[in-house]
Scaffold this motif. Structure first.
Motif, PDB file in Angstrom:
ATOM      1  N   TYR A 556     -29.167  -3.523   3.553  1.00 20.59           N
ATOM      2  CA  TYR A 556     -29.525  -3.542   4.970  1.00 20.59           C
ATOM      3  C   TYR A 556     -31.038  -3.519   5.143  1.00 20.59           C
ATOM      4  N   LYS A 557     -31.779  -2.929   4.168  1.00 24.12           N
ATOM      5  CA  LYS A 557     -33.251  -2.860   4.263  1.00 24.12           C
ATOM      6  C   LYS A 557     -33.851  -4.258   4.225  1.00 24.12           C
ATOM      7  N   LYS A 558     -33.309  -5.105   3.350  1.00 19.57           N
ATOM      8  CA  LYS A 558     -33.822  -6.481   3.245  1.00 19.57           C
ATOM      9  C   LYS A 558     -33.557  -7.264   4.527  1.00 19.57           C
ATOM     10  N   ILE A 559     -32.371  -7.076   5.101  1.00 18.31           N
ATOM     11  CA  ILE A 559     -32.044  -7.758   6.359  1.00 18.31           C
ATOM     12  C   ILE A 559     -32.945  -7.250   7.478  1.00 18.31           C
ATOM     13  N   LEU A 560     -33.188  -5.946   7.489  1.00 19.13           N
ATOM     14  CA  LEU A 560     -34.036  -5.321   8.502  1.00 19.13           C
ATOM     15  C   LEU A 560     -35.437  -5.931   8.496  1.00 19.13           C
ATOM     16  N   PHE A 561     -36.022  -6.078   7.319  1.00 24.70           N
ATOM     17  CA  PHE A 561     -37.377  -6.638   7.231  1.00 24.70           C
ATOM     18  C   PHE A 561     -37.390  -8.151   7.457  1.00 24.70           C
ATOM     19  N   GLN A 562     -36.279  -8.826   7.203  1.00 24.47           N
ATOM     20  CA  GLN A 562     -36.195 -10.241   7.583  1.00 24.47           C
ATOM     21  C   GLN A 562     -36.280 -10.381   9.105  1.00 24.47           C
ATOM     22  N   PHE A 563     -35.599  -9.479   9.818  1.00 21.06           N
ATOM     23  CA  PHE A 563     -35.699  -9.459  11.280  1.00 21.06           C
ATOM     24  C   PHE A 563     -37.135  -9.152  11.716  1.00 21.06           C
ATOM     25  N   SER A 564     -37.762  -8.171  11.078  1.00 25.10           N
ATOM     26  CA  SER A 564     -39.140  -7.791  11.424  1.00 25.10           C
ATOM     27  C   SER A 564     -40.087  -8.979  11.266  1.00 25.10           C
TER      28      SER A 564
END
Length: 743
Positions: A556-564
């Motif tokens: 989920y951290k990788k997806i979160l920073f993709q959104f950022s």
């Protein structure tokens, strides 16, 4: 013996029938015939949920049907009504909606998030007076009508008393409250058990967040009713990871059965150790009930192998939690790419997967070879998809470092007024969306007209910081997902948010890439406002993540920073056209927090980094954020201080400004705007009430405060917002006049 069941299911089908029949009732005369029509419609919906279970499962689950909210339904089962709603009228459907929505003179119940989901529940109020009376009603009796037609074994589900009390607003001695609520629960347990139900399922998702008094009361209640009143109780826990304290509680509970989450690999060995020698019914949550991906049969069978050594011969298999947080069925998504559609599993499909898993366990893989091999192939394809693009985006993300300082655009307005962002979504706007592709010029005309209307109205009444009103946006997450590669929007993937409000969470199937080249509507809005301040609004990365169904093949951290990374590009475009005030909405910041304190700290660390990444190093802007319908504590306020925000607007009108007490305990490094009127209620306020609220806030904080509604206005009509906004601006003028000398 091996049985299949579910903890609960979605009541929302592809056509949102429940929403339509309830909203039709709310605008009707609410007479005897209208009530009968509503009850008939609800019975049809219930029968549909029973039929789905009867075809594929061994046990049919029912209970807590949400006319408006399941916690409110539980409150009415046990005969509790908030004291401000006491009158001689009977406790029926009319009063249920009166409590949930309020009226012109009486405030509704406070609303907040159900644990770390996007479902909002109404907070029960347990006062000395409300606990004195038991209001008789037919809601529980109504639930039991269809039981005689059910062929399967039956299971009635209830929110457990510990969770009910912990989620309530209580200002009394907690032990006396427990005694009172226990008596009420015993009364309804006796009634339910008299109807020849096979099991009662008590849901206690609060298990990981209780103290020693709560634990003692929990054990006392469940051990007592199991011995003396009704012994076929299934104690149910989900959401949180099970720590040592939880396992100790589960060992001591003398219930007939226990349900536990069986999807977390590093917990499975502990579960096996604890329950290996216990001769009680064990319900294992083998499917993830809160995601929409097809289950991995290979993984599931590997986990199930470990229970073969169990002493008990009574095993139930089910999803780990209720299926109410996912959509109805993939079947109706006809316009979706076929390869992506194959990856998905909604409520009906999860039930079918349980059926197949049971058959394979009983008869072996050779009888269901095709289903097993197809599943294996789909999982491989899904997991390999977008691996290369994930790596490319990750390299780009790590190039931008989060900076500690930035030059800020400072606020010079005294008691500034603004709104949260959205304005009423009229029938004209909704209709224009239906012909957006075919008649774009006509659609464009309607959106331009409404932006002009929104901005001119704000100018006319004297709002300081304007918004364009978002007529081009349907949902705050869906709108941005439509701009990004890697997201897909369903046609019928509805999920219950609160009351009669339903949302379609986007599905994140691949790498998030911002493919939006233009911000036409923000440019147009900037041209109209001329010299006035305009606030640009984007949805924050945490909310984008939380309010979507995310991939399960990367962290989920990788997806979160993709959104950022994608949102950072959007923010830069807004700044480039001269907008200096930008609001990054994060209503999901609090709701996403895990219950476990260690997990919570880890979450906050990454959430704050992802939030700051969106604007880090971008100078001469003022960053706002918005938080709503969350119970805030000191830990949360301290977290806000680390977010490098300039202004935060918080919902507080419905929660009776309780949040002010919490916030006042911490020195803030940002300005604050507390919602001065509740946009989700018909309760009326006036300019002098707002002025008195603002005075009290100012006396506590002794600094400049922002003045705004508590949430966006898109679900309201123009008639409902004009007067409250004018009252808000007038109250702000009174504040400027009274406290000008303080600055």
């Amino acid at each position: 013996m091996l049985y299949t069941h579910i903890l609960g299911t979605t009541k929302i089908d592809q056509n949102r029938k429940l929403k339509k029949i309830i909203e039709h009732f709310l605008v009707s005369k609410k007479n005897f015939f209208d009530q009968k029509k509503l009850i008939r419609g609800i019975r049809k919906i219930k029968k549909n949920t029973y039929n789905i279970q009867e075809k594929k499962l061994d046990i049919t689950t029912f209970g807590m049907f949400p006319y408006y909210d399941k916690v409110l339904t539980t409150m009415l089962y046990i005969g509790i009504v908030p004291e401000r709603y006491f009158d001689k009228k009977s406790l029926g459907i009319k009063k249920l909606f009166k409590i949930s929505k309020g009226n012109k003179n009486i405030k509704p119940l406070e609303m907040t998030k159900w644990f770390n989901t996007n479902y909002h529940y109404l907070v029960p109020e347990l006062s000395k007076i409300s606990l004195k009376k038991f209001f008789k009603n037919n809601f529980l009796k109504e639930e039991m009508i269809d039981i005689k037609y059910l062929k399967n074994k039956t299971k009635f589900t209830l929110i457990g008393p510990i969770t009910f009390i912990k989620l309530s607003s209580v200002n009394l001695n907690i032990k006396s409250v427990y005694k009172n609520i226990f008596k009420r629960y015993i009364k309804i347990i006796r009634y339910i058990s008299s109807k020849k139900i096979n099991y009662i399922q008590f849901e206690e998702p609060i298990l990981n967040n209780i103290n020693s008094i709560d634990i003692n009361m929990l054990l006392k209640f469940y051990n007592n009713i199991s011995k003396k009143i009704y012994n076929k109780i299934i104690f149910t826990s989900y959401f949180a990871k099970l720590d040592k304290k939880c396992f100790k509680i589960l060992k001591k509970i003398n219930s007939y059965g226990i349900h536990i989450n069986y999807t977390i690999d590093n917990e499975i060995n502990k579960i096996v150790k604890v329950f290996k020698k216990k001769n009680k019914l064990l319900s294992l949550g083998i499917l993830e009930g809160n995601n929409i991906w097809i289950p991995n049969y290979k993984k599931i069978f590997k986990r199930i192998k470990k229970i073969k050594s169990f002493k008990t011969n009574k095993i139930l298999i089910s999803p780990n939690m209720s299926l109410e947080h996912i959509p109805y069925s993939v079947k109706y998504e006809n316009s979706m790419q076929l390869n992506i559609k194959k990856w998905l599993s909604f409520s009906k499909e999860k039930i079918n997967s349980l059926y197949i898993i049971k058959k394979i366990l009983l008869f072996g893989k050779k009888y269901y070879k095709k289903e097993y091999n197809d599943n294996k192939l789909i999982i491989i394809c899904k997991n390999e998809f977008n691996k290369y693009s994930d790596k490319i985006i990750y390299k780009k993300i790590i190039k931008t470092k989060i900076k500690k300082k930035r030059k800020k655009f400072k606020n010079t307005i005294l008691f500034p007024t603004t709104t949260i962002g959205s304005f009423p979504q009229t029938d004209e706007i909704k209709k224009a969306r239906t012909y957006k592709k075919e008649k774009y010029s006509k659609y464009k005309f309607v959106i331009k007209k409404n932006i002009l209307k929104n901005i001119n109205f704000q100018k006319d009444i004297g709002i300081d910081v304007l918004v364009h009103g978002e007529p081009e946006r349907n949902d705050m997450v869906e709108y941005f997902c439509n701009k990004f590669y890697g997201c897909i929007i369903t046609n019928f993937g509805w999920v219950h948010s609160y009351g009669t409000r339903y949302v379609k969470p986007p599905i994140i199937y691949g790498t998030i890439i911002n493919r939006n080249k233009d911000i036409f509507w923000m440019k147009y809005s900037k041209e109209i406002v001329k010299n006035n301040l305009l606030k640009g609004i984007i949805t924050g990365p945490i909310t984008m993540l939380k309010w979507s169904f995310i991939r399960d093949n990367i962290s989920y951290k990788k997806i979160l920073f993709q959104f950022s990374y994608a949102l950072r590009k959007e923010l830069k475009k807004i700044k480039k056209i001269g907008i200096k005030i930008i609001q990054i909405d994060e209503p999901a910041f609090k709701e996403s927090m895990p219950i476990n304190i260690k997990e919570k700290k880890k979450y906050v660390y990454y959430a704050i980094r992802a939030f700051k990444y969106v604007f880090s190093g971008i100078n001469n802007i003022q960053i706002h954020t918005h938080i709503c319908y969350s119970k805030l504590d000191i830990f949360d306020i301290k977290s806000f201080n680390k977010m490098d925000i300039d202004v935060i607007s918080i919902e507080s009108a419905r929660s009776f400004m309780k949040v002010v007490k919490t916030i006042s305990k911490i020195k803030l490094n940002f300005e604050i705007g507390l919602g001065v009127f509740d946009i989700h209620s018909v309760y009326k306020t006036n300019k002098y009430k707002i002025f008195n609220v603002l005075k009290n806030i100012f006396y506590i904080f002794k600094k400049n405060i922002w003045i705004n509604p508590d949430c966006g206005l898109k679900t309201r009509s123009w008639n409902e917002i004009i007067k409250p906004l004018k009252n808000m601006v007038y109250a702000a003028k009174l504040m400027k006049k009274k406290f000008k000398h303080k600055f």
